[in-house]
Design a protein around this motif. Structure first.
Motif, mmCIF file in Angstrom:
data_model
loop_
_atom_site.group_PDB
_atom_site.id
_atom_site.type_symbol
_atom_site.label_atom_id
_atom_site.label_comp_id
_atom_site.label_asym_id
_atom_site.label_seq_id
_atom_site.Cartn_x
_atom_site.Cartn_y
_atom_site.Cartn_z
ATOM 1 N N VAL A 123 1.110 -1.083 -0.076
ATOM 2 C CA VAL A 123 -0.078 0.225 0.193
ATOM 3 C C VAL A 123 1.011 1.285 0.062
ATOM 4 O O VAL A 123 1.933 1.377 0.720
ATOM 5 N N VAL A 124 0.509 2.113 -0.877
ATOM 6 C CA VAL A 124 1.195 3.586 -0.718
ATOM 7 C C VAL A 124 0.678 4.412 0.096
ATOM 8 O O VAL A 124 -0.591 4.846 0.109
ATOM 9 N N ALA A 125 1.175 4.641 1.302
ATOM 10 C CA ALA A 125 0.436 5.476 2.388
ATOM 11 C C ALA A 125 0.049 6.841 1.895
ATOM 12 O O ALA A 125 -1.178 7.274 2.238
ATOM 13 N N HIS A 126 0.835 7.596 1.160
ATOM 14 C CA HIS A 126 0.439 9.062 0.666
ATOM 15 C C HIS A 126 0.772 9.358 -0.698
ATOM 16 O O HIS A 126 2.049 8.912 -0.940
ATOM 17 N N LEU A 127 0.027 10.055 -1.092
ATOM 18 C CA LEU A 127 0.351 10.380 -2.744
ATOM 19 C C LEU A 127 0.001 11.837 -2.834
ATOM 20 O O LEU A 127 -0.901 12.389 -2.121
ATOM 21 N N SER A 128 0.635 12.635 -4.002
ATOM 22 C CA SER A 128 0.247 13.625 -4.043
ATOM 23 C C SER A 128 -1.206 13.601 -5.245
ATOM 24 O O SER A 128 -1.132 12.553 -5.696
ATOM 25 N N PHE A 129 -1.798 14.488 -5.528
ATOM 26 C CA PHE A 129 -2.803 14.704 -6.523
ATOM 27 C C PHE A 129 -2.243 14.171 -7.810
ATOM 28 O O PHE A 129 -2.891 13.375 -8.676
ATOM 29 N N GLY A 130 -1.040 14.839 -8.094
ATOM 30 C CA GLY A 130 -0.397 14.450 -9.356
ATOM 31 C C GLY A 130 -0.181 12.934 -9.663
ATOM 32 O O GLY A 130 -0.470 12.461 -10.518
ATOM 33 N N GLU A 131 0.581 12.406 -8.665
ATOM 34 C CA GLU A 131 0.856 11.044 -8.455
ATOM 35 C C GLU A 131 -0.191 10.265 -8.762
ATOM 36 O O GLU A 131 -0.350 9.278 -9.549
ATOM 37 N N ALA A 132 -1.304 10.298 -7.968
ATOM 38 C CA ALA A 132 -2.470 9.490 -7.881
ATOM 39 C C ALA A 132 -3.185 9.651 -9.309
ATOM 40 O O ALA A 132 -3.866 8.780 -9.735
ATOM 41 N N ALA A 173 -5.046 1.998 7.337
ATOM 42 C CA ALA A 173 -4.855 3.313 7.160
ATOM 43 C C ALA A 173 -5.471 3.830 5.961
ATOM 44 O O ALA A 173 -5.665 4.969 5.627
ATOM 45 N N GLY A 174 -5.211 2.930 4.872
ATOM 46 C CA GLY A 174 -5.468 3.223 3.517
ATOM 47 C C GLY A 174 -4.522 4.171 2.893
ATOM 48 O O GLY A 174 -3.344 4.302 3.384
ATOM 49 N N THR A 175 -4.917 4.852 1.800
ATOM 50 C CA THR A 175 -3.910 5.853 1.097
ATOM 51 C C THR A 175 -4.690 7.371 1.007
ATOM 52 O O THR A 175 -5.850 7.340 0.929
ATOM 53 N N LEU A 176 -3.647 8.208 1.463
ATOM 54 C CA LEU A 176 -4.303 9.587 1.561
ATOM 55 C C LEU A 176 -3.657 10.357 0.513
ATOM 56 O O LEU A 176 -2.387 10.242 0.040
ATOM 57 N N ILE A 177 -4.519 10.995 -0.176
ATOM 58 C CA ILE A 177 -3.901 11.939 -1.500
ATOM 59 C C ILE A 177 -4.229 13.447 -1.270
ATOM 60 O O ILE A 177 -5.389 13.793 -0.944
ATOM 61 N N THR A 178 -3.159 14.069 -1.385
ATOM 62 C CA THR A 178 -3.151 15.517 -0.823
ATOM 63 C C THR A 178 -2.492 16.359 -1.990
ATOM 64 O O THR A 178 -1.660 15.840 -2.748
ATOM 65 N N ALA A 179 -2.718 17.545 -1.988
ATOM 66 C CA ALA A 179 -1.929 18.837 -3.015
ATOM 67 C C ALA A 179 -0.630 18.395 -2.876
ATOM 68 O O ALA A 179 0.120 18.283 -3.703
ATOM 69 N N ARG A 180 -0.144 18.570 -1.679
ATOM 70 C CA ARG A 180 1.427 18.481 -1.306
ATOM 71 C C ARG A 180 1.959 17.040 -1.278
ATOM 72 O O ARG A 180 1.379 16.196 -0.568
ATOM 73 N N PRO A 181 3.063 16.974 -2.004
ATOM 74 C CA PRO A 181 3.548 15.521 -2.040
ATOM 75 C C PRO A 181 4.186 15.356 -0.690
ATOM 76 O O PRO A 181 4.633 16.111 0.090
#
Ligand code: ADP
Ligand code: ASP
Ligand code: MG
Length: 324
Positions: free
Chosen positions: A251-260, A297-305
Motif C-alpha cells: 500500500v502507498v500511504a501517501h500520494l500527491s494529487f499529481g501522482e495519484a 490506514a489506507g492511502t491519503l492523497i493530498t495537494a502536497r507531495p
C-alpha cells in the motif's frame, strides 16, 4: 463544511453482508465527526455489466434474456431489503425498488421492439443500477437508526449530453447540490445518492463513464466543500501495482494529487482518472480505504507531495494498447 463524502464501490454494496459493513463504517464516521456524511454508492457488483449486456441483447431483439436478467436484478435487491429492512418500512423500500425494476423492464422491452440502443438509451438503462442500490442502502441505514434522505442523482448532478461519458456542468451542479443535498445535512440527515448517474439540463439521465462513481463522489465533495472524500473499496488503498498482475503489492500511504492522477490514468483501476480534478480545484484530500478492513490506514492523497524522497511510488499498466 465539516461533513465528508463516503463513496462505496460495487463490492462494498454487493449484498446484505457488505451493506452491514457499510452501516458500521458510516455510523462510526457520523459519531466521530458529529456532522452527517454524504454517502455515494455504486450499483451492486456486476449489475452495470449485466444492464449493458441486456441493452445489447435488446438492440438485437433478443427478449428472452431480458426477462431473466431483470428478474435476477430484482431478486438481489429484494433479498438485501428483506435481510436489512424490517417491517413496517420494508414495504415502502420494496415498492420503490419494484417501481424502478418495472421501469427498467419497460425500457428494455421498448428497445427490443425497436431493436435500437442509442447511447442515450444505454444511459437510461445503466443508470438503474445506482438508482436501485442507493434506494436499498438508504433504507438499510434508516433501519439501522441512522436518519437518511435518498437523493435522486438525476436532480443533483447536471451534465452535458455526451451520453455514456457525460461531463458535469460545474455551476449548475453546484447549485443543484446546494438545493438537493446541503439542506439534508443541515437538518442532521445522511444524504444517500447513487454515483455514476446525472442528467442533462432537460432531466434526461446520463452516466459519467465506467467506474464513474468515484468521479461523482469528487464532484459532490467539491460542490459542497466537504472536509474529505473517502473512496471505500475492496483493497487496502492505492497499491504499488495492480494486485491482479503482481503478487503482494504494497500500500502507498501517501500520494500527491499529481501522482495519484497519473497512476489512475495509466490503469490503477481503484480510482477513476477524473476523480482528482474536482479535488485539486478545491484542495480536498482524498482517502482510499478498504470496507472489509476499515481499521487499515489506507492511502491519503493530498495537494502536497509526501516529504520523503521516493524514486518510484507505484507502477500501473494498461492492456491492449497500441501506440502509433
Ligand atoms: P470499486 O468497485 O470499489 O470501485 P474497482 O474494482 O473499481 O472497485 O477498483 C478496485 C480494484 O482496482 C482492486 O480490486 C484492484 O484489483 C484494482 N487495481 C488495479 N490497480 C490497482 C492499484 N494500483 N492499486 C489498487 N487497486 C488496483
Ligand atoms: N456502476 C458503474 C460501473 O460499474 C460505476 C461505478 O461502479 O463506479 O461502471
Ligand atoms: Mg471503481
Amino acid at each position: 463544511m465539516n461533513s465528508v463524502v463516503m463513496k462505496f464501490g460495487g463490492t462494498s454494496v454487493a449484498d446484505a453482508d457488505a451493506i452491514r459493513r457499510l452501516i458500521a463504517i458510516v455510523s462510526a464516521q457520523a459519531a466521530r465527526s458529529g456532522a452527517p456524511p454524504v454517502v455515494v454508492v455504486s450499483a451492486m457488483s456486476k449489475v452495470t455489466d449485466q444492464l449493458l449486456r441486456m441493452t445489447a441483447d435488446a438492440s438485437r431483439g433478443e427478449r428472452a434474456t431480458i426477462s431473466s436478467g431483470v428478474d435476477e436484478i430484482r431478486r438481489r435487491h429484494l433479498a438485501a431489503i428483506e435481510a436489512l429492512v424490517p417491517p413496517p418500512d420494508r414495504d415502502a423500500v420494496s415498492a420503490e425498488v419494484e417501481q424502478q425494476i418495472e421501469e427498467l423492464r419497460a425500457m428494455l422491452t421498448a428497445l427490443a421492439i425497436l431493436r435500437e440502443a442509442s447511447p442515450r438509451s444505454c444511459d437510461g438503462i445503466a443508470a438503474a443500477g445506482e438508482l436501485l442500490s442507493s434506494r436499498v442502502v438508504a433504507g438499510a441505514l434508516q433501519a439501522a437508526g441512522i436518519r437518511t434522505a435518498w437523493v435522486d442523482a438525476r436532480q443533483a448532478i447536471v451534465t452535458d449530453d455526451h451520453y455514456t461519458a457525460a461531463a458535469p456542468l460545474t455551476v449548475e451542479t453546484g447549485e443543484a447540490l446546494k438545493r438537493e443535498v446541503a439542506p439534508h445535512i443541515a437538518t442532521g440527515l445522511v444524504p444517500v445518492i447513487g454515483g455514476y448517474v446525472g442528467a442533462t439540463r432537460d432531466g434526461v439521465a446520463t452516466t459519467l463513464g465506467r467506474g464513474g462513481s468515484d468521479y461523482s463522489a469528487a464532484i459532490i465533495g467539491a460542490g459542497l466543500g466537504v472536509a474529505e472524500i473517502q473512496i471505500w473499496t475492496d483493497v487496502d488503498g492505492m497499491l504499488t501495482a495492480d494486485p491482479r498482475v503482481v503478487r503482494d503489492p504494497r500500500v502507498v500511504a501517501h500520494l500527491s494529487f499529481g501522482e495519484a492522477s497519473e497512476l489512475a490514468y495509466f490503469g490503477a483501476k481503484v480510482l477513476h482518472p477524473s476523480t482528482i480534478l474536482p479535488a485539486v480545484s478545491t484542495d480536498i484530500p482524498v482517502r482510499i480505504l478498504n470496507s472489509r478492513r476499515p481499521e487499515a490506514a489506507g492511502t491519503l492523497i493530498t495537494a502536497r507531495p509526501p516529504l520523503n524522497d521516493r524514486p518510484i511510488v507505484a507502477l500501473a499498466c494498461k492492456r491492449n494498447i497500441t501506440v502509433v
